[in-house]
Enzyme design. Sequence first.
Site, short mmCIF file in Angstrom:
data_model
loop_
_atom_site.label_atom_id
_atom_site.label_comp_id
_atom_site.label_asym_id
_atom_site.label_seq_id
_atom_site.Cartn_x
_atom_site.Cartn_y
_atom_site.Cartn_z
N TYR A 1 2.75 2.14 16.41
CA TYR A 1 1.44 1.71 15.91
C TYR A 1 0.35 2.65 16.43
O TYR A 1 -0.50 3.12 15.68
CB TYR A 1 1.20 0.28 16.38
CG TYR A 1 -0.18 -0.28 16.19
CD1 TYR A 1 -1.11 -0.27 17.23
CD2 TYR A 1 -0.56 -0.85 14.99
CE1 TYR A 1 -2.37 -0.81 17.07
CE2 TYR A 1 -1.83 -1.40 14.81
CZ TYR A 1 -2.72 -1.38 15.86
OH TYR A 1 -3.98 -1.92 15.72
N SER A 2 0.39 2.97 17.74
CA SER A 2 -0.60 3.88 18.31
C SER A 2 -0.51 5.25 17.66
O SER A 2 -1.52 5.90 17.39
CB SER A 2 -0.37 4.02 19.82
OG SER A 2 -0.72 2.83 20.48
N LYS B 1 -2.49 5.12 14.54
CA LYS B 1 -3.93 4.96 14.74
C LYS B 1 -4.55 6.24 15.30
O LYS B 1 -5.67 6.62 14.96
CB LYS B 1 -4.22 3.76 15.65
CG LYS B 1 -3.87 2.40 15.01
CD LYS B 1 -4.62 2.13 13.70
CE LYS B 1 -4.48 0.70 13.25
NZ LYS B 1 -5.21 0.41 11.99
N MET C 1 0.81 -1.22 0.00
CA MET C 1 0.00 0.00 0.00
C MET C 1 0.84 1.26 0.00
O MET C 1 0.39 2.33 -0.42
CB MET C 1 -0.92 0.02 1.22
CG MET C 1 -2.26 -0.59 0.95
SD MET C 1 -3.11 0.34 -0.34
CE MET C 1 -4.56 -0.61 -0.53
N SER D 1 -7.98 1.14 16.37
CA SER D 1 -7.77 0.31 17.55
C SER D 1 -8.01 1.13 18.80
O SER D 1 -7.94 2.36 18.77
CB SER D 1 -6.30 -0.18 17.55
OG SER D 1 -5.94 -0.68 18.81
N ASN E 1 -8.47 -1.25 5.91
CA ASN E 1 -8.24 -2.20 6.99
C ASN E 1 -6.78 -2.64 7.12
O ASN E 1 -6.36 -3.09 8.18
CB ASN E 1 -9.15 -3.42 6.72
CG ASN E 1 -8.81 -4.62 7.58
OD1 ASN E 1 -9.12 -4.66 8.76
ND2 ASN E 1 -8.12 -5.59 6.98
N THR F 1 -7.06 -13.23 15.49
CA THR F 1 -6.90 -13.52 14.06
C THR F 1 -6.01 -14.74 13.86
O THR F 1 -5.77 -15.16 12.74
CB THR F 1 -6.24 -12.32 13.35
OG1 THR F 1 -4.97 -12.09 13.98
CG2 THR F 1 -7.11 -11.09 13.44
N1 LIG Z 1 -6.01 -8.15 15.66
C1 LIG Z 1 -6.22 -7.26 16.64
O1 LIG Z 1 -6.15 -7.57 17.86
C2 LIG Z 1 -6.55 -5.85 16.29
C3 LIG Z 1 -6.51 -5.40 14.95
N2 LIG Z 1 -6.84 -4.09 14.71
C4 LIG Z 1 -6.82 -3.56 13.34
O2 LIG Z 1 -7.60 -4.40 12.48
C5 LIG Z 1 -7.06 -4.32 11.14
C6 LIG Z 1 -6.82 -5.73 10.64
O3 LIG Z 1 -5.92 -6.34 11.56
P1 LIG Z 1 -5.61 -7.91 11.53
O4 LIG Z 1 -6.67 -8.62 10.77
O5 LIG Z 1 -5.29 -8.33 12.92
O6 LIG Z 1 -4.26 -7.89 10.70
P2 LIG Z 1 -3.54 -9.06 9.88
O7 LIG Z 1 -2.10 -8.89 10.14
O8 LIG Z 1 -4.21 -10.36 10.13
O9 LIG Z 1 -3.86 -8.61 8.33
C7 LIG Z 1 -3.28 -7.44 7.84
C8 LIG Z 1 -3.65 -7.35 6.37
O10 LIG Z 1 -2.96 -6.23 5.80
C9 LIG Z 1 -2.15 -6.68 4.69
N3 LIG Z 1 -0.93 -5.88 4.67
C10 LIG Z 1 0.07 -5.90 5.59
N4 LIG Z 1 1.04 -5.03 5.22
C11 LIG Z 1 0.63 -4.46 4.04
C12 LIG Z 1 1.20 -3.48 3.15
N5 LIG Z 1 2.40 -2.94 3.39
N6 LIG Z 1 0.49 -3.12 2.04
C13 LIG Z 1 -0.72 -3.68 1.79
N7 LIG Z 1 -1.31 -4.60 2.59
C14 LIG Z 1 -0.63 -4.99 3.70
C15 LIG Z 1 -1.88 -8.15 4.97
O11 LIG Z 1 -1.69 -8.90 3.77
P3 LIG Z 1 -0.22 -9.10 3.09
O12 LIG Z 1 0.72 -9.49 4.19
O13 LIG Z 1 -0.50 -10.20 2.09
O14 LIG Z 1 0.10 -7.78 2.46
C16 LIG Z 1 -3.21 -8.59 5.58
O15 LIG Z 1 -4.15 -8.85 4.56
C17 LIG Z 1 -5.77 -3.48 11.25
O16 LIG Z 1 -6.04 -2.15 10.85
C18 LIG Z 1 -5.43 -3.51 12.74
O17 LIG Z 1 -4.71 -2.38 13.16
C19 LIG Z 1 -7.16 -3.20 15.72
C20 LIG Z 1 -7.17 -3.62 17.02
C21 LIG Z 1 -6.89 -4.97 17.41
C1 LIG Z 2 -1.00 -4.33 17.64
C2 LIG Z 2 -2.08 -5.44 17.57
C3 LIG Z 2 -3.43 -4.84 17.37
C4 LIG Z 2 -3.87 -4.10 18.58
O1 LIG Z 2 -4.32 -2.97 18.44
C5 LIG Z 2 -3.80 -4.85 19.89
C6 LIG Z 2 -2.40 -5.47 20.09
C7 LIG Z 2 -2.43 -6.38 21.32
C8 LIG Z 2 -2.77 -5.55 22.56
C9 LIG Z 2 -4.08 -4.87 22.37
C10 LIG Z 2 -5.06 -5.03 23.31
C11 LIG Z 2 -6.29 -4.26 23.24
O2 LIG Z 2 -7.20 -4.45 24.04
C12 LIG Z 2 -6.41 -3.19 22.18
C13 LIG Z 2 -5.71 -3.62 20.92
C14 LIG Z 2 -4.24 -4.00 21.14
C15 LIG Z 2 -3.38 -2.74 21.33
C16 LIG Z 2 -2.09 -6.29 18.83
C17 LIG Z 2 -0.75 -7.02 18.78
C18 LIG Z 2 -0.60 -7.31 17.27
C19 LIG Z 2 -1.75 -6.54 16.57
C20 LIG Z 2 -1.37 -6.01 15.21
O3 LIG Z 2 -0.24 -5.83 14.86
C21 LIG Z 2 -2.52 -5.70 14.29
O4 LIG Z 2 -3.09 -6.87 13.89
#
Ligand SMILES: NC(=O)C1=CN([C@@H]2O[C@H](COP(=O)(O)OP(=O)(O)OC[C@H]3O[C@@H](n4cnc5c(N)ncnc54)[C@H](OP(=O)(O)O)[C@@H]3O)[C@@H](O)[C@H]2O)C=CC1
Ligand SMILES: C[C@]12CC(=O)[C@H]3[C@@H](CCC4=CC(=O)CC[C@@]43C)[C@@H]1CC[C@@H]2C(=O)CO
Length: 271
Positions: free
Chosen positions: A160-161, A164, A77, A147, A96, A197
């Site tokens: 990261y924070s 966001k 991206m 987040s 996302n 996830t």
């Molecule tokens: N999981 C959690 O606990 C939390 C998640 N979130 C937020 O939810 C969203 C999804 O998180 P989550 O599903 O856990 O993340 P994942 O790491 O599971 O998925 C991230 C996605 O982004 C893609 N991606 C990563 N780097 C790039 C790049 N440089 N360019 C384009 N695409 C990219 C990855 O695909 P590929 O590697 O193939 O590019 C993948 O499809 C994020 O915005 C995250 O901050 C917020 C709070 C908590």
């Molecule tokens: C950074 C990441 C996604 C988050 O935002 C969470 C973090 C683990 C600790 C957390 C607890 C919470 O209750 C709020 C969210 C968060 C700060 C996660 C570790 C890896 C996750 C990541 O990189 C995005 O998928």
Amino acid sequence: VLSNHGKLLCVIMKMLKGKRVIVTGASSGIGEQMAYHLARMGSHILITARTEVKLQKVSTQCRELGAASIHYVSGSMENMSPQSCLLGGLDMLILNHVGSTHFGYFKGDIEHPRKLLEINVLSYVAMTVSALPMLKESRGSVVAVSSLAGKVGNPFTVPYSTTKFALDGFFSSLRQMLIVENANVSITLCVLGYINTGKAAMKAVSHVICNKPAPKEECALEIIKSGALRQRELHYPYISVTIPLILRDWVPDFLDALTRNIMDIEKVERT
Ligand SMILES: NC(=O)C1=CN([C@@H]2O[C@H](COP(=O)(O)OP(=O)(O)OC[C@H]3O[C@@H](n4cnc5c(N)ncnc54)[C@H](OP(=O)(O)O)[C@@H]3O)[C@@H](O)[C@H]2O)C=CC1
Ligand SMILES: C[C@]12CC(=O)[C@H]3[C@@H](CCC4=CC(=O)CC[C@@]43C)[C@@H]1CC[C@@H]2C(=O)CO
């Protein structure tokens, strides 16, 4: 007899049937699940990520689940041209994707926040700017996934924070600008707690986080619902996100108590 939840889901499905939706970061995690929900709803879907083989698998699954159409654009991206994602018309843009980050103490490496700002913020801005003309025409929606760490400081996700929090600044201000312009485009900021996830990033921190992660499938559906209903913010899981946001400004030293409540800080590596 359908429950109220079931009736709402039927309404959301009808709202998204045939709609043109982009989901970024959809090769895995929450984004992948959003693609599957949209496919079941009969949307026209475009998904993006870097890993083409994963996008191909998700696309095949979406086709089998009933997507009206499914396309993908693979690439990073931070250097993707938004125009490559914008086919003829758009109803919903779901931003996302997220760059990988280190969960631990920030040691002052400036290059990581710089790269993360490109991936997590500037590409969201670029995609939104490019999509706005189409979204104004369709009276569509932008959904930005953030987040709790983008609303409340988290000691172990400093870069990261930072990104966001920036999303809140950009999308909250853009929402006000669109209101002033009388542009009927909704902006939804999704404030997520800990989501399961099953990815390495989650596993790497699961021994530190005290609370149980919420299911990615339900999280994905809540994000889509919040966008379809044009909500300003989604808090998911509701209690574990909304309570900290209320207490953050009213209870002194709350943030320290929150950190110690959701994380076993002694287990975070200091090296
Ligand atoms: N999981 C959690 O606990 C939390 C998640 N979130 C937020 O939810 C969203 C999804 O998180 P989550 O599903 O856990 O993340 P994942 O790491 O599971 O998925 C991230 C996605 O982004 C893609 N991606 C990563 N780097 C790039 C790049 N440089 N360019 C384009 N695409 C990219 C990855 O695909 P590929 O590697 O193939 O590019 C993948 O499809 C994020 O915005 C995250 O901050 C917020 C709070 C908590
Ligand atoms: C950074 C990441 C996604 C988050 O935002 C969470 C973090 C683990 C600790 C957390 C607890 C919470 O209750 C709020 C969210 C968060 C700060 C996660 C570790 C890896 C996750 C990541 O990189 C995005 O998928």
